[in-house]
Design a protein around this motif. Sequence first.
Motif, short mmCIF file in Angstrom:
data_model
loop_
_atom_site.label_atom_id
_atom_site.label_comp_id
_atom_site.label_asym_id
_atom_site.label_seq_id
_atom_site.Cartn_x
_atom_site.Cartn_y
_atom_site.Cartn_z
N LEU A 1 0.83 -1.20 0.00
CA LEU A 1 0.00 0.00 0.00
C LEU A 1 0.87 1.25 0.00
O LEU A 1 1.86 1.32 0.73
CB LEU A 1 -0.90 -0.04 1.25
N ALA A 2 0.48 2.22 -0.83
CA ALA A 2 1.15 3.52 -0.90
C ALA A 2 2.59 3.41 -1.39
O ALA A 2 3.42 4.26 -1.08
CB ALA A 2 1.11 4.22 0.47
N ASN A 3 2.84 2.36 -2.16
CA ASN A 3 4.23 2.08 -2.53
C ASN A 3 4.49 2.18 -4.03
O ASN A 3 5.34 1.47 -4.56
CB ASN A 3 4.62 0.68 -2.01
N SER A 4 3.79 3.05 -4.73
CA SER A 4 4.07 3.15 -6.18
C SER A 4 5.49 3.64 -6.41
O SER A 4 6.11 3.36 -7.43
CB SER A 4 3.07 4.08 -6.86
N SER A 5 6.04 4.38 -5.46
CA SER A 5 7.42 4.87 -5.60
C SER A 5 8.45 3.77 -5.35
O SER A 5 9.61 3.91 -5.73
CB SER A 5 7.67 5.99 -4.59
N GLY A 6 8.03 2.71 -4.69
CA GLY A 6 9.00 1.68 -4.27
C GLY A 6 9.80 2.13 -3.05
O GLY A 6 10.76 1.47 -2.65
N TYR A 7 9.41 3.22 -2.42
CA TYR A 7 10.18 3.76 -1.28
C TYR A 7 9.70 3.23 0.07
O TYR A 7 10.34 3.53 1.09
CB TYR A 7 10.14 5.29 -1.29
N VAL A 8 8.60 2.50 0.10
CA VAL A 8 8.16 1.98 1.40
C VAL A 8 9.20 0.99 1.91
O VAL A 8 9.55 0.02 1.23
CB VAL A 8 6.77 1.32 1.31
N GLY A 9 9.71 1.24 3.07
CA GLY A 9 10.71 0.36 3.69
C GLY A 9 12.14 0.80 3.40
O GLY A 9 13.07 0.38 4.10
N ARG A 10 12.34 1.66 2.40
CA ARG A 10 13.71 2.06 2.05
C ARG A 10 14.17 3.25 2.90
O ARG A 10 13.39 3.87 3.59
CB ARG A 10 13.78 2.44 0.57
N ASN A 11 15.47 3.51 2.82
CA ASN A 11 16.07 4.66 3.52
C ASN A 11 16.00 4.54 5.04
O ASN A 11 15.95 5.55 5.75
CB ASN A 11 15.39 5.99 3.11
N LEU A 12 16.00 3.32 5.53
CA LEU A 12 15.98 3.14 6.99
C LEU A 12 17.20 3.82 7.61
O LEU A 12 18.33 3.61 7.19
CB LEU A 12 16.03 1.64 7.32
N MET A 13 16.93 4.67 8.59
CA MET A 13 18.02 5.33 9.32
C MET A 13 17.91 5.00 10.80
O MET A 13 16.80 4.95 11.34
CB MET A 13 17.94 6.85 9.15
N PHE A 14 19.06 4.77 11.42
CA PHE A 14 19.15 4.71 12.88
C PHE A 14 19.91 5.96 13.33
O PHE A 14 20.27 6.81 12.50
CB PHE A 14 19.96 3.49 13.31
N HIS A 15 20.19 6.03 14.60
CA HIS A 15 21.24 6.94 15.07
C HIS A 15 22.38 6.07 15.57
O HIS A 15 22.41 5.74 16.77
CB HIS A 15 20.72 7.84 16.21
N PRO A 16 23.29 5.68 14.70
CA PRO A 16 24.37 4.80 15.17
C PRO A 16 25.17 5.51 16.27
O PRO A 16 25.46 6.70 16.16
CB PRO A 16 25.21 4.59 13.91
#
Lengths: 152, 548
Positions: free
Chosen positions: B307-322
């Motif tokens: 859902l809402a993933n036509s960009s393919g960006y859902v789940g991508r660009n995961l950032m933490f604060h290492p």
Amino acid sequence: MNAELRFLTGEQLRLATAVLDVIIPPDGERPGAGGAGGAERLDAILAERPDVRRPVLDALRAIDIAAGPCGFLAHDPAARPDVLRTVEAAQPEAFTALVTQTYNAHYTCPKVRRALGFTPENPQPEGYTQARPFDPALLEGVRTRNRTWRRV
Amino acid sequence: MSRLVPESSEMPQDPDATDVLIIGAGASGAAVAWSLARAGIGVTCLEQGGWLDRTDYPHELPDWEMHRQTDFSNDPNVRGRPEDYPLNNADTPIAPLMFNAVGGSTIHWAGHFPRFRPSDFRVRTLDGVADDWPIVYEDLEPFYEENDLNVGVAGLNGDPANPPRGPRPLPPVALDPAAYVFIDGLEKLGWHWWPADGALLTAPYGDGRHVCNRCGPCDLGCPNGAMSSAHVTYWPKALDLGARLVTHARVREITVDARGRASGAVYYDRDGVARHQAARAVVMACNGVGTPRLLLNSASALFPEGLANSSGYVGRNLMFHPIGFVSGEFEEDLVGYQGPLGVLLQCQEFYETDLSRGFVRGCQMQLHHDFGPLTTALGGFTAHRVPWGADHHRVLRKRLGRTLSITAMTEDLPELHNRVTLDDTLTDSHGIPAPKISYTLSDNTRRAIDFVVARARELLETCGAHEVRELPCVPESGWHLMGTARMGNDPETSVVDRWGRAHDVPNLFVVDASLFVTGAPVNPTSTIQALALRTASWIGAHHREIAA
Ligand SMILES: Cc1cc2nc3c(=O)[nH]c(=O)nc-3n(C[C@H](O)[C@H](O)[C@H](O)COP(=O)(O)OP(=O)(O)OC[C@H]3O[C@@H](n4cnc5c(N)ncnc54)[C@H](O)[C@@H]3O)c2cc1C
């Protein structure tokens, strides 16, 4: 005593008591982890946590075997740390698990915590004494420094 | 795959369609629930966990410290409570951490509550990396202010490292021996410092809550309600205003109608029965892992990639604060185990980009207290155990109460390959596919960690520590989960717009840190809640149009 055991056998408990006394030895007047009831606490932990049973038992068994044909309990007390060091080198994971559970057992023992100046429970609801209110005068130096955030 | 028309024939339907359905009752979901309920909008929230009662915390048990390793671990894989879902962390050096209950991860949090700076929203323009946010600091400012009043923030105005702002409602955390030691070192080095903003009560504030009594282990939850966790800040007010909160309700998927609009959610109730809750709008507040997981699990004929993933960006660009942890041992007894674990002082000397340091963007240091006997013996923050054997007592005495620690935190940058996907085989207890985390630490972040860990060491040595230990790049530090459904103006490279509204689904919103474009080098929750309040106010102003 054995009647109250939940997981270890009486024999394993005696072995654990001696091993725990090497991991956390007596401290002056105070008993080591074994003498302070750590082995009984370890028994309770093992009864409640199946995930840690195997490595702890493996380490205890390895220590008994490494002590020679007469076993760890018959081993010269002065040489017992060497036996543990052998097992630590040969089976580091199991040995680390044993040390972890020994620390867990020892430092959750109410008597041990009191001896260290702590209550057994976290100090609730009393908490600890309040510290001094913050003194903004301490910030005089920082305040006079330049703005460091970037305007955009 | 979700069905166009929910399984109405075989599935129990909850009685009425709600105006807004919120998924997740943590920091962001709670803020939205309060804001919408206050605006007179019907709100239902589905939360997979339950309420924690005072007696549920381990504090009153003699083995309370041990619970860090079991049912109160920050790591759901270790905790394994029925309401937790497992994560496949085989492909990440940093494990995502969270708590699943009313209050979400703020049950466990340390309440360190900085705001982002204006430059954090303009990373591309200023530093040529990542992307700018589609909003600026000033857009969020009124919501930061509103949130500070709602949660009860302790702190002090006048910090030259941050823009001027409204007064905090509570005085800063008190000065204790640890604070004096840190201040001495910071002044010698001439580095920035300021009392940390704390989402915790340093004076009476709000009903049913108590002033922090400095007991120490904030990470095990706060049985006093002193810590401003969402279950004691927003939820009581939201419920008073008529919001409905359904606990032990695990959402399997968001459903859509034939027009591709969100129509509600399928969830498993506390008895494991699958039900459907219809809604005129849906708000995702499941955190930076839970939200992409649920969007991906909501794939359907209309939205085959999720859902809402036509960009393919859902789940991508995961950032933490290492982060790195650095601990120093001092001669004197500083009763370092007393006082809030994560809120004392902060140093933002190295916050903005200075390329001469060898990396782009910045870092901050959180200067704080330490642990009690068991956790100290097990190695404390830096995992350096007190040795077993003859030296054990001497080393323990040297450390216990005499250790101060620094969380050396860096800004991660978004990278497409760092992502949350669905695991092929792993599922939660309801059979719902679990998330798989794929993450690599970038060279830039690694250099930033090396730099800030070295500065933390320098500070502790200047403070007089005779021994300093460090743990660079802490594996159990994925407290801040950001970027996995990011906001932007371009539907091809973002999931939601500047209001948190999905580009593809006009009545679907994201309000947790999934929507962060970049992560700044500071804790995110103040910004998460400000964004959530901003989106809620937009929904409030447009709810008729959204529902149409
Ligand atoms: C140990 C620790 C310390 C921290 N310290 C700080 C700090 O000092 N400062 C700071 O700013 N931040 C801190 N954080 C981070 C902070 O807790 C989070 O940023 C914040 O809680 C995120 O809010 P959220 O609403 O996005 O998600 P959460 O608070 O994680 O809430 C998400 C909720 O969604 C629910 N949910 C997920 N999936 C589903 C589903 N399928 N169905 C139903 N419900 C679902 C979960 O059960 C959970 O309750 C810390 C976190 C941890 C773990």
